[in-house]
Enzyme design. Sequence first.
Site, PDB file in Angstrom:
ATOM      1  N   VAL A  15       0.831  -1.213   0.000  1.00 49.94           N
ATOM      2  CA  VAL A  15       0.000   0.000   0.000  1.00 49.94           C
ATOM      3  C   VAL A  15       0.864   1.261   0.000  1.00 49.94           C
ATOM      4  O   VAL A  15       0.344   2.374  -0.081  1.00 49.94           O
ATOM      5  CB  VAL A  15      -0.986   0.060   1.195  1.00 49.94           C
ATOM      6  CG1 VAL A  15      -2.008  -1.035   1.107  1.00 49.94           C
ATOM      7  CG2 VAL A  15      -0.266   0.041   2.513  1.00 49.94           C
ATOM      8  N   LYS A  63      15.428  -5.941   3.089  1.00 48.46           N
ATOM      9  CA  LYS A  63      15.848  -4.896   4.042  1.00 48.46           C
ATOM     10  C   LYS A  63      17.287  -5.099   4.536  1.00 48.46           C
ATOM     11  O   LYS A  63      18.018  -4.141   4.738  1.00 48.46           O
ATOM     12  CB  LYS A  63      14.892  -4.850   5.239  1.00 48.46           C
ATOM     13  CG  LYS A  63      13.497  -4.352   4.869  1.00 48.46           C
ATOM     14  CD  LYS A  63      12.595  -4.247   6.080  1.00 48.46           C
ATOM     15  CE  LYS A  63      11.161  -3.982   5.648  1.00 48.46           C
ATOM     16  NZ  LYS A  63      10.237  -3.817   6.764  1.00 48.46           N
ATOM     17  N   ASN A  84      14.765   0.262   5.664  1.00 53.49           N
ATOM     18  CA  ASN A  84      13.499   0.270   4.913  1.00 53.49           C
ATOM     19  C   ASN A  84      13.311   1.566   4.122  1.00 53.49           C
ATOM     20  O   ASN A  84      12.328   1.707   3.410  1.00 53.49           O
ATOM     21  CB  ASN A  84      12.303   0.023   5.839  1.00 53.49           C
ATOM     22  CG  ASN A  84      11.915   1.274   6.602  1.00 53.49           C
ATOM     23  OD1 ASN A  84      12.771   2.063   6.994  1.00 53.49           O
ATOM     24  ND2 ASN A  84      10.630   1.471   6.812  1.00 53.49           N
ATOM     25  N   GLY A 119       8.867 -14.007  17.622  1.00 52.72           N
ATOM     26  CA  GLY A 119       9.521 -13.917  16.323  1.00 52.72           C
ATOM     27  C   GLY A 119      10.870 -13.237  16.467  1.00 52.72           C
ATOM     28  O   GLY A 119      11.082 -12.456  17.410  1.00 52.72           O
ATOM     29  N   VAL A 205       1.914  -7.033  14.184  1.00 51.62           N
ATOM     30  CA  VAL A 205       2.386  -6.123  13.130  1.00 51.62           C
ATOM     31  C   VAL A 205       1.666  -6.348  11.805  1.00 51.62           C
ATOM     32  O   VAL A 205       1.761  -5.532  10.892  1.00 51.62           O
ATOM     33  CB  VAL A 205       3.922  -6.208  12.919  1.00 51.62           C
ATOM     34  CG1 VAL A 205       4.663  -5.772  14.159  1.00 51.62           C
ATOM     35  CG2 VAL A 205       4.352  -7.573  12.459  1.00 51.62           C
ATOM     36  N   TYR A 207      -1.317  -6.031   9.386  1.00 52.63           N
ATOM     37  CA  TYR A 207      -2.264  -4.912   9.433  1.00 52.63           C
ATOM     38  C   TYR A 207      -3.563  -5.134   8.683  1.00 52.63           C
ATOM     39  O   TYR A 207      -4.532  -4.446   8.912  1.00 52.63           O
ATOM     40  CB  TYR A 207      -1.597  -3.626   8.910  1.00 52.63           C
ATOM     41  CG  TYR A 207      -1.221  -3.688   7.442  1.00 52.63           C
ATOM     42  CD1 TYR A 207       0.017  -4.166   7.049  1.00 52.63           C
ATOM     43  CD2 TYR A 207      -2.124  -3.282   6.458  1.00 52.63           C
ATOM     44  CE1 TYR A 207       0.351  -4.235   5.718  1.00 52.63           C
ATOM     45  CE2 TYR A 207      -1.790  -3.357   5.121  1.00 52.63           C
ATOM     46  CZ  TYR A 207      -0.549  -3.835   4.760  1.00 52.63           C
ATOM     47  OH  TYR A 207      -0.214  -3.917   3.429  1.00 52.63           O
ATOM     48  N   GLY A 226      -1.177  -3.793  13.002  1.00 56.58           N
ATOM     49  CA  GLY A 226      -0.006  -3.113  12.443  1.00 56.58           C
ATOM     50  C   GLY A 226      -0.313  -1.915  11.552  1.00 56.58           C
ATOM     51  O   GLY A 226       0.597  -1.357  10.936  1.00 56.58           O
TER      52      GLY A 226
END
Length: 261
Positions: A15, A63, A84, A119, A205, A207, A226
Site C-alpha cells: 500500500v 531490508k 526500509n 519472532g 504487526v 495490518y 499493524g
Amino acid sequence: MKTFAIFGDPVAHSVSPILHNLAIKGLGINASYSRIAIPEGNELKNIFNRYNLDGVNVTVPHKETAYKLCDEIKGIAKDIQAVNTIVKLKNKLVGFNTDAAGFYQSVEQFKTDKVLILGAGGTARAIAYILRLKNKDVTILNRSETKLNSFEQNGFKTFSWKNFKMQKYDTVINTTSAGMKDNSYPLDYKILEELLSNAKYAVDVIYNIETPFLKLAKKYVEIKNGKDMLLYQAVLAFNLFFNNRYDNEKIKEYMEQGFNL
Ligand SMILES: NC(=O)c1ccc[n+]([C@@H]2O[C@H](COP(=O)([O-])OP(=O)(O)OC[C@H]3O[C@@H](n4cnc5c(N)ncnc54)[C@H](OP(=O)(O)O)[C@@H]3O)[C@@H](O)[C@H]2O)c1
C-alpha cells in the site's frame, strides 16, 4: 520532478504507493512514487541508479541487503542492520530504518515496561532495539534457535520454544507471519493464552486482517494491529525523502485516506 518507489518481491500488494502518492498529491508536490519488483536484492543499487530515483522504501525480503548496499547508514538502522528507507543525498545512498520509530509511535500510549516479542526476524529486531532505547525490558521468544543468536550477542533476553519459561509480561507483540495466510497461532495455544491472560496489551504487526493471535488476545487485553505502524513508518520515510520539510500530522492526514479506499 522527484521520483520514488518501493522495492521488494512481491510488491504488488504494497500500500506504500497509495499512501505516498496521496501525500504527494495532497501537499501539491511535483513527484511520483511507483512500485518496482526486485527478485534479486543485489541488483538494488543498479536499479536505483538506472531509474534515476531520489529515494525508495524497501520491503521483504531486501531490508538486510539494503543495509549492506547503502553507502551510509543513519540512526537506529545501524543497530537493527536493516534498512526500509533509502534517500539519495549528495550522490550517496543513505539508509534509514523508520519501522522502529513507526512502531514506537503506534504504541506510545501503552503504559508498558516488560515486553515479550514473538519472532526473531527483521521486524522483531526493529521493535526490540527501539523498545530497549525507550528503556523497556525486552525478551524475544522464537520458534527456532538460529535467529536468536544475534539478539543474545547484543544483550537481549531470549528463549526458543524449546527452553521457554513462563513469566508475566505486560505486552505481547507478534512479529511472525503466523495467521497471515492460515489460521495458525505464533505459539502453542495454551502458552499463548496464559501469557495473554497475564498481560495488559497485545500488538500484531500484521495490518490487513484480524489474526487468530489478535482474536484470542482481545478476550484478555487491549489490542492493536499493524496499521498505525505501517502509517507512521510511511510518514517518517516521506519526510526523509523531502528533508523534513513537511508537517508529520499533515502527511498523516493525507496518507490515512489510503486505508479507506
Ligand atoms: N505493519 C508494518 O508496518 C510492518 C512492517 C514490517 C513488517 N511487517 C510484517 O512483519 C512480519 C514479519 O516480517 P519479517 O520481515 O520480520 O519476517 P522474517 O524476517 O521472515 O521473520 C519471521 C519470524 O517469524 C517466525 N515465524 C514465521 N512463521 C511462523 C509461524 N507460523 N509460527 C511461529 N513463528 C513463525 C520465524 O521463526 P523461525 O526463525 O523459526 O523461522 C521468524 O523468526 C510480516 O508479516 C510483515 O508483513 C509489518
